[in-house]
Scaffold this motif. Structure first.
Motif, short mmCIF file in Angstrom:
data_model
loop_
_atom_site.label_atom_id
_atom_site.label_comp_id
_atom_site.label_asym_id
_atom_site.label_seq_id
_atom_site.Cartn_x
_atom_site.Cartn_y
_atom_site.Cartn_z
N ALA A 15 1.86 78.70 134.25
CA ALA A 15 3.30 78.41 134.17
C ALA A 15 3.97 79.55 133.40
CB ALA A 15 3.52 77.08 133.46
N PRO A 16 5.29 79.66 133.49
CA PRO A 16 5.99 80.72 132.75
C PRO A 16 5.79 80.60 131.23
CG PRO A 16 7.45 79.72 134.35
CD PRO A 16 6.19 78.90 134.34
N GLU A 17 5.61 79.38 130.74
CA GLU A 17 5.41 79.19 129.31
C GLU A 17 3.94 79.45 128.96
OE1 GLU A 17 6.30 76.57 131.25
OE2 GLU A 17 8.45 76.41 130.94
N SER A 18 3.69 80.10 127.87
CA SER A 18 2.34 80.41 127.44
C SER A 18 1.51 79.14 127.21
CB SER A 18 2.40 81.22 126.13
OG SER A 18 1.11 81.49 125.68
N GLY A 19 0.25 79.16 127.66
CA GLY A 19 -0.65 78.04 127.43
C GLY A 19 -0.48 76.88 128.38
#
Length: 79
Positions: A15-19
């Motif tokens: 996803a675009p968000e880390s983790g």
């Protein structure tokens, strides 16, 4: 991600968000997040904001993949 793709036939990617990892089956998707050594399922709370629900600790990625696949496959069967 490879477990979701190889074992369950789902599309999976970062996803675009880390983790975070997003798994998709048709038009449905499930996002999981790795936070402080635990996997969480990301979903919308009653107020519309993003919320996290515990899934499994790190090291139990097979269980995370199974939980995500089961949710997507069951949702598709209901349609």
């Amino acid at each position: 991600m490879r477990l979701l793709e190889a074992r369950h036939g789902l599309k999976a990617g970062e996803a675009p968000e880390s983790g975070r990892v997003v798994a998709q089956l048709g038009d449905r998707s499930v996002t999981v997040a790795l936070v402080d050594g635990r996997w969480f399922r990301q979903h919308a709370a009653h107020d519309g904001r993003s919320a996290l629900s515990r899934l499994h600790p790190v090291g139990h990625e097979f269980s995370v993949a199974h939980s995500v696949a089961a949710e997507l496959i069951e949702a598709r069967a209901v349609e």
